[in-house]
Design a protein around this motif. Structure first.
Motif, PDB file in Angstrom:
ATOM      1  N   ARG A  42       0.742  -1.158   0.071  1.00  0.00           N
ATOM      2  CA  ARG A  42       0.095  -0.027   0.131  1.00  0.00           C
ATOM      3  C   ARG A  42       0.928   1.220   0.016  1.00  0.00           C
ATOM      4  NH1 ARG A  42      -0.146   2.732   4.870  1.00  0.00           N
ATOM      5  NH2 ARG A  42       0.594   1.451   6.647  1.00  0.00           N
ATOM      6  N   GLU A  43       0.242   2.412  -0.426  1.00  0.00           N
ATOM      7  CA  GLU A  43       0.929   3.569  -0.393  1.00  0.00           C
ATOM      8  C   GLU A  43       1.165   3.943   1.123  1.00  0.00           C
ATOM      9  OE1 GLU A  43       2.406   5.428  -2.855  1.00  0.00           O
ATOM     10  OE2 GLU A  43       1.889   3.861  -4.197  1.00  0.00           O
ATOM     11  N   MET A  44       2.017   5.139   1.194  1.00  0.00           N
ATOM     12  CA  MET A  44       2.219   5.522   2.796  1.00  0.00           C
ATOM     13  C   MET A  44       1.157   6.530   2.844  1.00  0.00           C
ATOM     14  SD  MET A  44       6.222   6.541   3.112  1.00  0.00           S
ATOM     15  CE  MET A  44       7.368   5.423   3.567  1.00  0.00           C
ATOM     16  N   THR A  45       0.851   6.972   4.102  1.00  0.00           N
ATOM     17  CA  THR A  45      -0.314   7.785   4.449  1.00  0.00           C
ATOM     18  C   THR A  45       0.662   9.050   4.678  1.00  0.00           C
ATOM     19  OG1 THR A  45       0.264   7.738   6.838  1.00  0.00           O
ATOM     20  CG2 THR A  45      -1.719   6.494   5.943  1.00  0.00           C
ATOM     21  N   GLU A  46      -0.044  10.381   4.545  1.00  0.00           N
ATOM     22  CA  GLU A  46       0.871  11.633   4.824  1.00  0.00           C
ATOM     23  C   GLU A  46       1.678  11.493   6.108  1.00  0.00           C
ATOM     24  OE1 GLU A  46       0.395  16.387   4.953  1.00  0.00           O
ATOM     25  OE2 GLU A  46      -1.331  15.108   4.007  1.00  0.00           O
ATOM     26  N   ALA A  47       1.104  11.070   7.183  1.00  0.00           N
ATOM     27  CA  ALA A  47       2.030  10.742   8.254  1.00  0.00           C
ATOM     28  C   ALA A  47       3.131   9.909   8.134  1.00  0.00           C
ATOM     29  CB  ALA A  47       1.088  10.392   9.491  1.00  0.00           C
ATOM     30  N   GLU A  48       2.924   8.984   7.708  1.00  0.00           N
ATOM     31  CA  GLU A  48       4.010   8.150   7.237  1.00  0.00           C
ATOM     32  C   GLU A  48       5.243   8.777   6.437  1.00  0.00           C
ATOM     33  OE1 GLU A  48       1.810   3.776   7.723  1.00  0.00           O
ATOM     34  OE2 GLU A  48       1.758   4.939   5.918  1.00  0.00           O
ATOM     35  N   GLU A  49       4.863   9.534   5.545  1.00  0.00           N
ATOM     36  CA  GLU A  49       5.797  10.134   4.735  1.00  0.00           C
ATOM     37  C   GLU A  49       6.511  11.263   5.537  1.00  0.00           C
ATOM     38  OE1 GLU A  49       3.433  11.742   1.469  1.00  0.00           O
ATOM     39  OE2 GLU A  49       3.255  10.003   0.497  1.00  0.00           O
ATOM     40  N   ILE A  50       5.897  11.883   6.223  1.00  0.00           N
ATOM     41  CA  ILE A  50       6.693  12.891   6.968  1.00  0.00           C
ATOM     42  C   ILE A  50       7.552  12.043   7.953  1.00  0.00           C
ATOM     43  CG2 ILE A  50       6.298  14.382   8.673  1.00  0.00           C
ATOM     44  CD1 ILE A  50       3.669  15.595   7.590  1.00  0.00           C
ATOM     45  N   HIS A  51       7.105  10.950   8.362  1.00  0.00           N
ATOM     46  CA  HIS A  51       8.032  10.281   9.586  1.00  0.00           C
ATOM     47  C   HIS A  51       9.371   9.746   8.577  1.00  0.00           C
ATOM     48  CE1 HIS A  51       6.163   9.995  13.268  1.00  0.00           C
ATOM     49  NE2 HIS A  51       5.179  10.013  12.621  1.00  0.00           N
ATOM     50  N   VAL A  52       9.431   9.328   7.533  1.00  0.00           N
ATOM     51  CA  VAL A  52      10.527   9.188   6.624  1.00  0.00           C
ATOM     52  C   VAL A  52      11.448  10.245   6.856  1.00  0.00           C
ATOM     53  CG1 VAL A  52      11.345   8.641   4.315  1.00  0.00           C
ATOM     54  CG2 VAL A  52       9.485   7.406   5.038  1.00  0.00           C
TER      55      VAL A  52
END
Length: 143
Positions: A42-52
């Protein structure tokens, strides 16, 4: 435009501009996005993208601290440039004063430690440094 789309667009532009540092930084981010997609299907959520980005910011700050210890000015400069690139993609983090105000407004000082940490980490996730939030909660509960 999602954060992932912005990274892709900026990566292409950095390659065109021959900005190797920015292209390298964004290539690593893109790799993490792709790995996440393969692993989780699945694609990342926006929060997960920020965590990267936050994870890479933390690593870069550690690299700067180490470079300062060994007095390597070239590494300090390179990592500071990398840090500036990474920080451009994340929202501004709350400072200590803002975190204290938020915690006071939400009555965290009257909560048990476990509940205070759970509530604060959920609400402030990606908005404030977790170590700072933890430190302030422990100070408030010690009073």
């Amino acid at each position: 435009m999602t954060l992932k789309e912005k990274v892709n667009k900026d990566f292409i532009q950095a390659r065109k501009d021959k900005d190797t540092l920015k292209a390298d930084v964004l290539r690593l981010i893109k790799t993490e996005y792709d790995s996440f997609l393969i692993d989780n299907k699945r694609e990342m959520t926006e929060a997960e993208e920020i965590h990267v980005f936050l994870k890479d910011i933390k690593k870069t700050n550690e690299a700067i601290a180490f470079a300062k210890q060994v007095e390597r000015k070239d590494l300090i400069e390179e990592n500071q440039k990398k840090l500036a690139i990474l920080e451009a993609y994340v929202p501004k983090m709350m400072d200590e004063r803002e975190v204290r105000f938020f915690l006071a407004e939400n009555g965290v000082a009257e909560m048990p430690l476990k509940d205070a940490m759970k509530f604060s980490m959920q609400v402030l996730d990606g908005k404030a440094d977790k170590a700072l939030v933890s430190k302030i909660i422990k100070e408030l509960l010690a009073k």
